[in-house]
Write a protein that holds these residues in place. Structure first.
Motif, PDB file in Angstrom:
ATOM      1  N   ARG A   1      14.847 169.970  26.914  1.00 24.22           N
ATOM      2  CA  ARG A   1      15.599 170.348  25.707  1.00 24.22           C
ATOM      3  C   ARG A   1      14.598 170.698  24.609  1.00 24.22           C
ATOM      4  NH1 ARG A   1      18.716 167.301  21.461  1.00 24.22           N
ATOM      5  NH2 ARG A   1      20.538 168.582  20.936  1.00 24.22           N
ATOM      6  N   GLN A   2      14.695 171.904  24.103  1.00 25.15           N
ATOM      7  CA  GLN A   2      13.764 172.374  23.086  1.00 25.15           C
ATOM      8  C   GLN A   2      14.529 172.946  21.899  1.00 25.15           C
ATOM      9  OE1 GLN A   2      11.862 174.965  26.091  1.00 25.15           O
ATOM     10  NE2 GLN A   2       9.933 174.023  25.521  1.00 25.15           N
ATOM     11  N   TYR A   3      13.815 173.208  20.823  1.00 27.35           N
ATOM     12  CA  TYR A   3      14.481 173.804  19.666  1.00 27.35           C
ATOM     13  C   TYR A   3      13.644 174.945  19.101  1.00 27.35           C
ATOM     14  CZ  TYR A   3      11.338 171.413  16.358  1.00 27.35           C
ATOM     15  OH  TYR A   3      10.240 170.987  15.653  1.00 27.35           O
ATOM     16  N   LYS A   4      14.354 175.850  18.416  1.00 25.01           N
ATOM     17  CA  LYS A   4      13.697 176.992  17.798  1.00 25.01           C
ATOM     18  C   LYS A   4      13.430 176.696  16.325  1.00 25.01           C
ATOM     19  CE  LYS A   4      16.086 180.350  20.746  1.00 25.01           C
ATOM     20  NZ  LYS A   4      17.014 181.522  20.756  1.00 25.01           N
ATOM     21  N   LYS A   5      12.311 177.229  15.852  1.00 21.95           N
ATOM     22  CA  LYS A   5      11.960 177.048  14.435  1.00 21.95           C
ATOM     23  C   LYS A   5      11.536 178.390  13.863  1.00 21.95           C
ATOM     24  CE  LYS A   5       8.353 175.106  11.495  1.00 21.95           C
ATOM     25  NZ  LYS A   5       7.931 176.467  11.103  1.00 21.95           N
ATOM     26  N   GLU A   6      12.149 178.740  12.733  1.00 23.02           N
ATOM     27  CA  GLU A   6      11.761 179.964  12.043  1.00 23.02           C
ATOM     28  C   GLU A   6      10.375 179.790  11.433  1.00 23.02           C
ATOM     29  OE1 GLU A   6      13.449 182.736  12.059  1.00 23.02           O
ATOM     30  OE2 GLU A   6      15.087 181.857  13.218  1.00 23.02           O
ATOM     31  N   PRO A   7       9.578 180.864  11.337  1.00 22.27           N
ATOM     32  CA  PRO A   7       8.233 180.743  10.766  1.00 22.27           C
ATOM     33  C   PRO A   7       8.258 180.512   9.260  1.00 22.27           C
ATOM     34  CG  PRO A   7       8.741 183.051  11.224  1.00 22.27           C
ATOM     35  CD  PRO A   7       9.865 182.242  11.800  1.00 22.27           C
ATOM     36  N   GLY A   8       7.163 179.944   8.742  1.00 26.28           N
ATOM     37  CA  GLY A   8       6.999 179.767   7.301  1.00 26.28           C
ATOM     38  C   GLY A   8       7.592 178.486   6.764  1.00 26.28           C
ATOM     39  N   LEU A   9       7.385 178.277   5.465  1.00 29.17           N
ATOM     40  CA  LEU A   9       7.858 177.064   4.796  1.00 29.17           C
ATOM     41  C   LEU A   9       9.378 176.957   4.819  1.00 29.17           C
ATOM     42  CD1 LEU A   9       7.268 174.542   3.105  1.00 29.17           C
ATOM     43  CD2 LEU A   9       7.255 176.007   1.057  1.00 29.17           C
ATOM     44  N   LYS A  10      10.039 178.098   4.612  1.00 29.51           N
ATOM     45  CA  LYS A  10      11.502 178.098   4.622  1.00 29.51           C
ATOM     46  C   LYS A  10      12.030 177.636   5.979  1.00 29.51           C
ATOM     47  CE  LYS A  10      15.498 181.108   3.840  1.00 29.51           C
ATOM     48  NZ  LYS A  10      15.940 182.498   3.521  1.00 29.51           N
ATOM     49  N   GLY A  11      11.418 178.131   7.045  1.00 33.40           N
ATOM     50  CA  GLY A  11      11.836 177.740   8.384  1.00 33.40           C
ATOM     51  C   GLY A  11      11.594 176.265   8.638  1.00 33.40           C
ATOM     52  N   THR A  12      10.458 175.730   8.106  1.00 32.84           N
ATOM     53  CA  THR A  12      10.144 174.313   8.274  1.00 32.84           C
ATOM     54  C   THR A  12      11.186 173.434   7.587  1.00 32.84           C
ATOM     55  OG1 THR A  12       7.781 174.810   8.396  1.00 32.84           O
ATOM     56  CG2 THR A  12       8.397 172.538   7.890  1.00 32.84           C
ATOM     57  N   LEU A  13      11.538 173.783   6.329  1.00 36.10           N
ATOM     58  CA  LEU A  13      12.533 173.002   5.583  1.00 36.10           C
ATOM     59  C   LEU A  13      13.904 173.072   6.255  1.00 36.10           C
ATOM     60  CD1 LEU A  13      11.498 173.995   1.943  1.00 36.10           C
ATOM     61  CD2 LEU A  13      11.109 171.808   3.098  1.00 36.10           C
ATOM     62  N   LYS A  14      14.233 174.265   6.740  1.00 34.95           N
ATOM     63  CA  LYS A  14      15.523 174.441   7.400  1.00 34.95           C
ATOM     64  C   LYS A  14      15.621 173.584   8.663  1.00 34.95           C
ATOM     65  CE  LYS A  14      18.478 178.000   9.457  1.00 34.95           C
ATOM     66  NZ  LYS A  14      18.586 179.446   9.807  1.00 34.95           N
ATOM     67  N   SER A  15      14.490 173.486   9.408  1.00 32.49           N
ATOM     68  CA  SER A  15      14.501 172.728  10.665  1.00 32.49           C
ATOM     69  C   SER A  15      14.650 171.233  10.444  1.00 32.49           C
ATOM     70  CB  SER A  15      13.211 173.003  11.456  1.00 32.49           C
ATOM     71  OG  SER A  15      12.079 172.440  10.798  1.00 32.49           O
ATOM     72  N   LEU A  16      14.379 170.765   9.208  1.00 32.84           N
ATOM     73  CA  LEU A  16      14.550 169.347   8.905  1.00 32.84           C
ATOM     74  C   LEU A  16      16.025 168.952   8.897  1.00 32.84           C
ATOM     75  CD1 LEU A  16      11.908 168.875   6.053  1.00 32.84           C
ATOM     76  CD2 LEU A  16      11.729 168.108   8.430  1.00 32.84           C
ATOM     77  N   PHE A  17      16.898 169.905   8.575  1.00 36.00           N
ATOM     78  CA  PHE A  17      18.320 169.594   8.410  1.00 36.00           C
ATOM     79  C   PHE A  17      19.185 170.187   9.523  1.00 36.00           C
ATOM     80  CE2 PHE A  17      16.294 169.717   4.237  1.00 36.00           C
ATOM     81  CZ  PHE A  17      16.598 168.451   3.765  1.00 36.00           C
ATOM     82  N   LYS A  18      18.739 171.300  10.073  1.00 33.86           N
ATOM     83  CA  LYS A  18      19.547 171.942  11.106  1.00 33.86           C
ATOM     84  C   LYS A  18      18.631 172.615  12.119  1.00 33.86           C
ATOM     85  CE  LYS A  18      23.311 175.229  11.835  1.00 33.86           C
ATOM     86  NZ  LYS A  18      24.199 176.227  11.184  1.00 33.86           N
ATOM     87  N   ARG A  19      18.772 172.212  13.368  1.00 29.26           N
ATOM     88  CA  ARG A  19      17.938 172.772  14.426  1.00 29.26           C
ATOM     89  C   ARG A  19      18.797 173.445  15.487  1.00 29.26           C
ATOM     90  NH1 ARG A  19      13.180 168.274  15.684  1.00 29.26           N
ATOM     91  NH2 ARG A  19      12.146 168.423  13.648  1.00 29.26           N
TER      92      ARG A  19
END
Length: 324
Positions: free
Chosen positions: A14-32
């Motif tokens: 089971r893996q998850y996708k993360k958008e690049p950059g700071l925005k992607g990092t913050l977004k991945s904290l709340f929704k993956r």
């Protein structure tokens, strides 16, 4: 009962996708956004004691994952595995004494210590008697030509010397089963051949069951009578190496060097021209069933300086299987 029994083995991650950059990092904290990758998909096979089996497949096919499951490093998602009567993921002490895993891209040796220090550690872990240990080191270091480097820090050794020491460390305790994951990767052809010769003789002498993954077809051809081919987690072939060649190599390559260049245009009549090396040298693809009659016709109709018949290279056969 077979030494290794694999039934309907599957393994997913089971893996998850993360958008690049700071925005992607913050977004991945709340929704993956999660997705599942299937590394091994419902494969089954048995391996008998003393077999030397090639385990082939492209990058990402599931070879290393399977070896890690067989050695107990990973748990299967589904199916069952028995290795010498043990369930690998339980990691029983007696089970660990029967196996060994060598990974060409990941060293078990400690870089700042000499290999001999690591061997002594293995001696204590596997409770090897002093006399047996010294005899084993003497024998293996001599066979692999590393006597002079056993007291040199590992980081100072060449890639070939490191791999030879990895092999020694893996068989000090006389395992019944040896898993080799790309053991010759990055090595020069001389060291590759020495390792192949050693492994072939070791398998013959000790009846050790060996499973080998390798992208070098020379390793497979020299060592393995049987191969298992997997692609995208699925088993697509399990059987004798020579039967695979006969099944998928329906033709042979014939290299012809002509004395008489006047009839060069007729060469295409005998088979598909794979390569024209110069004005008088051709490489033809000729059907296996028509080989004898075609060569007879060529010899009757042309003056030949040289003629060479070869099987299709194994790596070409494997590539065609993957692509199809």
């Amino acid at each position: 009962m077979s030494l290794i029994e694999v039934k309907n083995l599957s393994r997913t991650f089971r893996q998850y996708k993360k958008e690049p950059g700071l925005k992607g990092t913050l977004k991945s904290l709340f929704k993956r956004e999660f997705f599942t990758t299937t590394a091994v998909d419902n494969i089954s096979f048995n391996i008998e004691e003393g077999e030397f089996v090639g385990f082939l497949g492209p990058n990402g096919a599931g070879k290393t994952t399977t070896l890690k499951i067989l050695s107990g490093i990973l748990y299967p998602s589904d199916g069952s595995v028995l290795v010498d009567g043990f369930v690998p993921q339980k990691r029983d002490k007696e089970f660990l004494k029967t196996i060994s895993l060598v990974m060409g891209q990941k060293s078990q040796l400690l870089p700042d210590l000499p290999a001999m220090e690591y061997f002594l550690l293995m001696k204590e872990i596997y409770e090897i008697e002093d006399t047996d240990f010294l005899n084993k080191i003497e024998e293996l270091a001599d066979l692999l030509d590393v006597k002079d480097v056993l007291k040199v820090p590992v980081r100072k050794l060449s890639l070939g010397q490191k791999m030879k020491c990895e092999i020694i460390a893996s068989i000090l305790h006389n395992p019944r089963i040896l898993f080799l994951d790309e053991p010759t990767i990055g090595l020069d052809i001389v060291v590759q051949k020495k390792l192949r010769d050693f492994l072939k003789e070791y398998n013959k002498k000790h009846k050790t069951t060996i499973i080998l993954t390798s992208h070098y077809m020379e390793d497979v051809e020299a060592l393995c009578d049987r191969i298992i081919v997997i692609n995208k987690g699925n088993k697509i072939y399990d059987g004798k190496l020579d039967e695979l060649v006969k099944k998928h190599a329906t033709h042979k390559e014939v290299k012809i060097v002509l004395k008489d260049k006047s009839n060069v245009g007729e060469i295409s009549n005998y088979g598909e021209i794979l390569e024209q090396i110069d004005n008088s040298t051709f490489k033809l693809k000729i059907e296996r069933d028509e080989l004898s009659s075609t060569i007879s016709k060529i010899l009757n109709e042309h003056e030949i300086s040289d003629l060479d018949v070869n099987e299709i290279p194994l790596d070409s056969i494997i590539r065609s299987i993957f692509s199809s």
